[in-house]
Design an enzyme around this catalytic site. Structure first.
Site, PDB file in Angstrom:
ATOM      1  N   ARG A  62       0.807  -1.217   0.000  1.00  0.00           N
ATOM      2  CA  ARG A  62       0.000   0.000   0.000  1.00  0.00           C
ATOM      3  C   ARG A  62       0.850   1.282   0.000  1.00  0.00           C
ATOM      4  NH1 ARG A  62      -2.747  -4.043   2.008  1.00  0.00           N
ATOM      5  NH2 ARG A  62      -0.707  -4.489   2.828  1.00  0.00           N
ATOM      6  N   THR A  63       1.766   1.406   0.962  1.00  0.00           N
ATOM      7  CA  THR A  63       2.476   2.670   1.149  1.00  0.00           C
ATOM      8  C   THR A  63       3.341   3.003  -0.066  1.00  0.00           C
ATOM      9  OG1 THR A  63       2.553   2.079   3.477  1.00  0.00           O
ATOM     10  CG2 THR A  63       3.894   3.948   2.801  1.00  0.00           C
ATOM     11  N   LYS A  90      25.285  -5.099  -0.169  1.00  0.00           N
ATOM     12  CA  LYS A  90      26.743  -5.312  -0.258  1.00  0.00           C
ATOM     13  C   LYS A  90      27.450  -4.676   0.931  1.00  0.00           C
ATOM     14  CE  LYS A  90      26.375  -4.714  -5.247  1.00  0.00           C
ATOM     15  NZ  LYS A  90      26.649  -3.691  -6.250  1.00  0.00           N
ATOM     16  N   ARG A 112      11.287   3.764   3.918  1.00  0.00           N
ATOM     17  CA  ARG A 112      10.799   2.780   4.901  1.00  0.00           C
ATOM     18  C   ARG A 112      11.997   1.941   5.316  1.00  0.00           C
ATOM     19  NH1 ARG A 112       5.632  -1.144   4.751  1.00  0.00           N
ATOM     20  NH2 ARG A 112       4.697   0.856   5.239  1.00  0.00           N
ATOM     21  N   HIS A 140       4.583   5.861  11.680  1.00  0.00           N
ATOM     22  CA  HIS A 140       4.140   5.693  10.283  1.00  0.00           C
ATOM     23  C   HIS A 140       3.190   6.876  10.015  1.00  0.00           C
ATOM     24  CE1 HIS A 140       3.068   4.057   6.516  1.00  0.00           C
ATOM     25  NE2 HIS A 140       2.771   2.820   6.842  1.00  0.00           N
TER      26      HIS A 140
HETATM   27  N1   CP Z   1      -0.326   0.005   5.910  1.00  0.00           N
HETATM   28  C1   CP Z   1       0.874  -0.281   5.391  1.00  0.00           C
HETATM   29  O1   CP Z   1       1.894   0.300   5.762  1.00  0.00           O
HETATM   30  O2   CP Z   1       0.852  -1.257   4.428  1.00  0.00           O
HETATM   31  P1   CP Z   1       2.120  -1.705   3.574  1.00  0.00           P
HETATM   32  O3   CP Z   1       3.069  -2.392   4.508  1.00  0.00           O
HETATM   33  O4   CP Z   1       1.581  -2.636   2.503  1.00  0.00           O
HETATM   34  O5   CP Z   1       2.749  -0.479   2.997  1.00  0.00           O
END
Ligand code: CP
Length: 312
Positions: A62-63, A90, A112, A140
């Site tokens: 999603r993100t 590496k 991320r 998040h």
């Molecule tokens: N909600 C969320 O962070 O989903 P993803 O891990 O798929 O990005």
């Protein structure tokens, strides 16, 4: 909101750094952008000539896609690096990666990472704006903003609502951002889950801890289930997923305790039959797909606001 308000953030590292005015302004901006995704030609020239790098060291559906769609709908040039294809494999450090990216002069880096604080470290070593797309168990922020947008859209407000967050509070960056965010916006956040998954300091973020899940869900306007994060649990903190589902899974019977018009949320990905039953996940109170839709609008708003900051 005061008329002289200006959004002044260069980075989006956490909900912690945002004021209630900032959050309200981001949600207003996201609402105004939502319509772009309904057009036959889903593109505006706002970020033409800007470069956005998506640096994802953890899996994401999603993100990552939502940030990429948001950037492309605003005409930015986008580039993706994942853990499996980057030189981190590496042995390159995050700071060396950051220095190399800086040399290519990107405007925004969306990161991320499994280590809490990675986006903050990156922001200290790079000229570009940094957006935290989830750092370890810390925050998040874009997920929390899309959650707040969805609640405001469905309930008409956030102030005064009872939000129940159920599940693995210890390992959930979504829980941490949402407790901070919803509390800043005037909601009361109740959390519940197995005692082994409720951290001692969670009350300091503003959450009310309920040892019985029924107390958290009772009269709630919003019931949010969290994913059980097996990958972050180094010790066996749960006897079994079946036991979790029996005592903390959201099902029709538990949901009857919430307000009749309560909405059901989940940040995804869902472990169906564990965090919630299939009928609850797909039922008429579920707004889980609305959360995903709003994710694009929120991320468009974030890209726009941090890029427009200097011009403003
Ligand atoms: N909600 C969320 O962070 O989903 P993803 O891990 O798929 O990005």
């Amino acid at each position: 909101m005061e008329s002289e308000y200006r959004f002044q953030h260069r980075h989006i590292l956490g909900i912690e750094e945002l004021s209630a005015n900032d959050i309200g302004f981001i949600l207003d901006t996201a609402e105004s952008f939502k319509e772009i995704s309904q057009r036959p030609i889903k593109k505006v020239p706002t970020l033409r000539g800007k470069t956005v790098i998506h640096l994802f060291f953890e899996p994401s559906t999603r993100t990552r896609l939502s940030f990429e769609i948001a950037a492309k709908r605003m005409s930015a040039d986008t580039f993706n690096i994942s853990a499996s294809t980057s030189s981190a494999r590496k042995g390159e450090t995050l700071i060396d990666t950051a220095k190399n990216l800086t040399s290519m002069n990107p405007d925004i880096i969306v990161i991320r990472h499994s280590s809490s604080g990675s986006p903050h470290l990156l922001a200290q070593h790079i000229n570009a704006s940094v957006i935290n797309a989830g750092d370890g168990t810390h925050e998040h922020p874009s997920q929390s903003l899309l959650d707040m947008m969805t609640v405001r859209e469905k309930k008409g407000k956030i102030d005064g609502l009872k939000i129940a967050i159920i599940g693995d509070i210890s390992h959930s960056r979504v829980a941490h951002s949402n407790i901070i965010g919803f509390t800043k916006m005037g909601a009361q956040v109740h959390v519940s889950g197995p005692a082994t998954l409720i951290p001692a300091g969670i009350k300091q973020l503003g959450a009310i801890v309920c040892h019985r899940v029924e107390d958290a869900v009772a009269d709630a306007d919003v019931v949010m289930a969290l994913r059980i994060q097996k990958e972050r649990q180094l010790d066996p903190l749960l006897p079994s997923l079946r036991e979790y589902a029996t005592f903390f899974g959201i099902n029709r019977t538990l949901l009857k305790l919430a307000k009749p018009d309560a909405i059901i949320m989940h940040p995804g990905p869902i472990n169906r039959g564990v965090e919630m039953t299939f009928d609850v996940a797909d039922g008429e109170q579920s707004v889980i797909m609305d959360q995903v839709t709003n994710g694009v609008a929120v991320r468009m708003a974030l890209l726009y606001l941090i890029m427009g900051r200097e011009e403003r």
